[in-house]
Design a protein around this motif. Sequence first.
Motif, PDB file in Angstrom:
ATOM      1  N   ASP A  89      -0.803   4.888   8.171  1.00 25.58           N
ATOM      2  CA  ASP A  89       0.413   4.344   9.010  1.00 25.58           C
ATOM      3  C   ASP A  89       1.675   4.470   8.261  1.00 25.58           C
ATOM      4  O   ASP A  89       1.865   4.191   7.329  1.00 25.58           O
ATOM      5  N   ASP A  90       2.616   5.037   9.222  1.00 26.08           N
ATOM      6  CA  ASP A  90       4.247   5.061   8.560  1.00 26.08           C
ATOM      7  C   ASP A  90       4.636   3.634   8.082  1.00 26.08           C
ATOM      8  O   ASP A  90       5.528   3.572   7.210  1.00 26.08           O
ATOM      9  N   SER A  91       4.175   2.493   8.432  1.00 22.69           N
ATOM     10  CA  SER A  91       4.625   1.191   7.955  1.00 22.69           C
ATOM     11  C   SER A  91       4.326   0.955   6.587  1.00 22.69           C
ATOM     12  O   SER A  91       4.998   0.179   6.065  1.00 22.69           O
ATOM     13  N   HIS A  92       3.526   1.622   6.265  1.00 25.39           N
ATOM     14  CA  HIS A  92       2.937   1.559   4.453  1.00 25.39           C
ATOM     15  C   HIS A  92       3.906   2.065   3.649  1.00 25.39           C
ATOM     16  O   HIS A  92       3.865   1.974   2.499  1.00 25.39           O
ATOM     17  N   PHE A  93       4.486   2.901   4.036  1.00 27.85           N
ATOM     18  CA  PHE A  93       5.618   3.634   3.333  1.00 27.85           C
ATOM     19  C   PHE A  93       6.645   2.957   2.561  1.00 27.85           C
ATOM     20  O   PHE A  93       7.099   3.425   1.493  1.00 27.85           O
ATOM     21  N   ILE A  94       7.028   1.958   2.832  1.00 28.22           N
ATOM     22  CA  ILE A  94       7.976   0.966   2.160  1.00 28.22           C
ATOM     23  C   ILE A  94       7.330   0.500   0.866  1.00 28.22           C
ATOM     24  O   ILE A  94       7.902   0.674  -0.202  1.00 28.22           O
ATOM     25  N   GLU A  95       6.077   0.091   1.141  1.00 29.17           N
ATOM     26  CA  GLU A  95       5.379  -0.322  -0.269  1.00 29.17           C
ATOM     27  C   GLU A  95       5.053   1.100  -1.191  1.00 29.17           C
ATOM     28  O   GLU A  95       5.274   0.763  -2.426  1.00 29.17           O
ATOM     29  N   LEU A  96       4.723   1.900  -0.582  1.00 32.19           N
ATOM     30  CA  LEU A  96       4.487   3.259  -1.351  1.00 32.19           C
ATOM     31  C   LEU A  96       5.741   3.986  -1.859  1.00 32.19           C
ATOM     32  O   LEU A  96       5.556   4.313  -3.028  1.00 32.19           O
ATOM     33  N   ASN A  97       6.739   3.750  -1.391  1.00 35.86           N
ATOM     34  CA  ASN A  97       8.079   4.112  -1.825  1.00 35.86           C
ATOM     35  C   ASN A  97       8.619   3.416  -3.167  1.00 35.86           C
ATOM     36  O   ASN A  97       9.090   4.044  -4.103  1.00 35.86           O
ATOM     37  N   LYS A  98       8.293   1.965  -3.127  1.00 36.07           N
ATOM     38  CA  LYS A  98       8.532   1.314  -4.262  1.00 36.07           C
ATOM     39  C   LYS A  98       7.767   1.549  -5.592  1.00 36.07           C
ATOM     40  O   LYS A  98       8.074   1.879  -6.638  1.00 36.07           O
ATOM     41  N   LEU A  99       6.568   2.106  -5.197  1.00 40.29           N
ATOM     42  CA  LEU A  99       5.681   2.545  -6.271  1.00 40.29           C
ATOM     43  C   LEU A  99       6.237   3.964  -6.657  1.00 40.29           C
ATOM     44  O   LEU A  99       6.195   4.290  -7.970  1.00 40.29           O
ATOM     45  N   ASP A 100       6.477   4.816  -5.829  1.00 41.58           N
ATOM     46  CA  ASP A 100       7.015   6.189  -6.206  1.00 41.58           C
ATOM     47  C   ASP A 100       8.321   6.209  -6.966  1.00 41.58           C
ATOM     48  O   ASP A 100       8.251   6.786  -7.868  1.00 41.58           O
ATOM     49  N   MET A 147       0.417   9.554   9.436  1.00 42.58           N
ATOM     50  CA  MET A 147       0.673  10.661   8.606  1.00 42.58           C
ATOM     51  C   MET A 147      -0.672  10.946   7.860  1.00 42.58           C
ATOM     52  O   MET A 147      -1.434   9.919   7.616  1.00 42.58           O
ATOM     53  N   ILE A 148      -0.963  12.171   7.639  1.00 38.57           N
ATOM     54  CA  ILE A 148      -2.067  12.781   6.804  1.00 38.57           C
ATOM     55  C   ILE A 148      -1.676  12.967   5.328  1.00 38.57           C
ATOM     56  O   ILE A 148      -0.717  13.690   5.230  1.00 38.57           O
ATOM     57  N   VAL A 149      -2.565  12.180   4.651  1.00 41.03           N
ATOM     58  CA  VAL A 149      -2.069  12.480   3.191  1.00 41.03           C
ATOM     59  C   VAL A 149      -3.053  12.859   2.247  1.00 41.03           C
ATOM     60  O   VAL A 149      -4.335  12.385   2.510  1.00 41.03           O
ATOM     61  N   ARG A 150      -3.242  13.860   1.561  1.00 35.14           N
ATOM     62  CA  ARG A 150      -4.248  14.392   0.576  1.00 35.14           C
ATOM     63  C   ARG A 150      -3.827  13.798  -0.686  1.00 35.14           C
ATOM     64  O   ARG A 150      -2.887  14.318  -1.431  1.00 35.14           O
ATOM     65  N   ILE A 151      -5.064  13.464  -1.306  1.00 32.33           N
ATOM     66  CA  ILE A 151      -4.918  13.235  -2.636  1.00 32.33           C
ATOM     67  C   ILE A 151      -5.834  14.311  -3.302  1.00 32.33           C
ATOM     68  O   ILE A 151      -7.087  14.704  -2.955  1.00 32.33           O
ATOM     69  N   MET A 152      -5.503  15.156  -4.033  1.00 32.46           N
ATOM     70  CA  MET A 152      -5.786  16.624  -4.679  1.00 32.46           C
ATOM     71  C   MET A 152      -7.205  16.099  -5.369  1.00 32.46           C
ATOM     72  O   MET A 152      -7.084  15.051  -5.922  1.00 32.46           O
ATOM     73  N   LEU A 190       0.700   5.822 -11.387  1.00 29.41           N
ATOM     74  CA  LEU A 190       0.200   6.696 -10.518  1.00 29.41           C
ATOM     75  C   LEU A 190      -1.065   6.206 -10.078  1.00 29.41           C
ATOM     76  O   LEU A 190      -1.488   6.340  -8.772  1.00 29.41           O
ATOM     77  N   GLY A 191      -1.690   5.503 -10.918  1.00 23.88           N
ATOM     78  CA  GLY A 191      -3.149   5.083 -10.355  1.00 23.88           C
ATOM     79  C   GLY A 191      -2.825   3.729  -9.336  1.00 23.88           C
ATOM     80  O   GLY A 191      -3.788   3.725  -8.252  1.00 23.88           O
ATOM     81  N   ALA A 192      -1.732   2.862  -9.629  1.00 28.45           N
ATOM     82  CA  ALA A 192      -1.451   2.075  -8.434  1.00 28.45           C
ATOM     83  C   ALA A 192      -1.024   2.777  -6.943  1.00 28.45           C
ATOM     84  O   ALA A 192      -1.280   2.228  -6.159  1.00 28.45           O
ATOM     85  N   LEU A 193      -0.267   3.919  -7.104  1.00 28.26           N
ATOM     86  CA  LEU A 193       0.091   4.411  -5.912  1.00 28.26           C
ATOM     87  C   LEU A 193      -1.052   4.954  -5.159  1.00 28.26           C
ATOM     88  O   LEU A 193      -1.406   4.736  -4.084  1.00 28.26           O
ATOM     89  N   LEU A 194      -1.920   5.870  -5.955  1.00 26.53           N
ATOM     90  CA  LEU A 194      -2.964   6.417  -5.346  1.00 26.53           C
ATOM     91  C   LEU A 194      -4.165   5.123  -4.719  1.00 26.53           C
ATOM     92  O   LEU A 194      -4.736   5.364  -3.746  1.00 26.53           O
ATOM     93  N   ASP A 195      -4.400   4.181  -5.556  1.00 32.00           N
ATOM     94  CA  ASP A 195      -5.020   3.021  -5.066  1.00 32.00           C
ATOM     95  C   ASP A 195      -4.479   2.369  -3.828  1.00 32.00           C
ATOM     96  O   ASP A 195      -5.248   2.064  -2.785  1.00 32.00           O
ATOM     97  N   ALA A 196      -3.053   2.275  -3.625  1.00 33.18           N
ATOM     98  CA  ALA A 196      -2.699   1.955  -2.499  1.00 33.18           C
ATOM     99  C   ALA A 196      -3.100   2.780  -1.362  1.00 33.18           C
ATOM    100  O   ALA A 196      -3.132   2.153  -0.156  1.00 33.18           O
ATOM    101  N   VAL A 197      -2.852   4.143  -1.336  1.00 31.09           N
ATOM    102  CA  VAL A 197      -3.120   4.963  -0.375  1.00 31.09           C
ATOM    103  C   VAL A 197      -4.541   4.834   0.052  1.00 31.09           C
ATOM    104  O   VAL A 197      -4.806   4.800   1.087  1.00 31.09           O
ATOM    105  N   ARG A 198      -5.496   4.762  -0.917  1.00 26.60           N
ATOM    106  CA  ARG A 198      -6.684   4.758  -0.522  1.00 26.60           C
ATOM    107  C   ARG A 198      -7.203   3.312   0.334  1.00 26.60           C
ATOM    108  O   ARG A 198      -7.907   3.329   1.070  1.00 26.60           O
ATOM    109  N   ARG A 199      -6.449   2.227  -0.205  1.00 26.80           N
ATOM    110  CA  ARG A 199      -6.686   0.839   0.497  1.00 26.80           C
ATOM    111  C   ARG A 199      -5.967   0.839   1.674  1.00 26.80           C
ATOM    112  O   ARG A 199      -6.661   0.339   2.496  1.00 26.80           O
ATOM    113  N   LEU A 200      -4.846   1.577   1.868  1.00 28.23           N
ATOM    114  CA  LEU A 200      -4.009   1.399   3.152  1.00 28.23           C
ATOM    115  C   LEU A 200      -4.448   2.274   4.264  1.00 28.23           C
ATOM    116  O   LEU A 200      -4.244   2.188   5.457  1.00 28.23           O
ATOM    117  N   GLY A 201      -4.845   3.577   3.853  1.00 26.87           N
ATOM    118  CA  GLY A 201      -5.334   4.656   4.541  1.00 26.87           C
ATOM    119  C   GLY A 201      -6.812   4.456   5.172  1.00 26.87           C
ATOM    120  O   GLY A 201      -7.696   3.720   4.554  1.00 26.87           O
TER     121      GLY A 201
END
Length: 92
Positions: free
Chosen positions: A14-25, A1-6, A44-55
């Motif tokens: 990778d879709d497999s990371h969305f379990i972790e991201l959904n918990k933060l969401d 999945m392509i994710v944009r951080i404004m 919000l900082g933790a969610l964006l950091d996770a996207v940057r780290r995992l993506g």
Amino acid sequence: MIVRIMGEGQVKLDDSHFIELNKLDDELLEEMESGDQEGFRRTLGALLDAVRRLGTPLPDDALEPSELILPADDASLEEVREMLADDGLIPG
């Protein structure tokens, strides 16, 4: 999945990371509903950091359609509230 951080760019995630991201969401949604500004900012900082780290960042000149758009680090609680779907920033 392509994710944009404004204000930053896009990452391929990778879709497999969305379990972790959904918990933060989910946590972010709870903090927004309770008006917990400090918790909102932290999560919000933790969610964006996770996207940057995992993506994997896409090149700046890439023009891929974003399947998910996340707010910038400095977005206000009200700005994020306007972006929310019924189940948070991240569907699912």
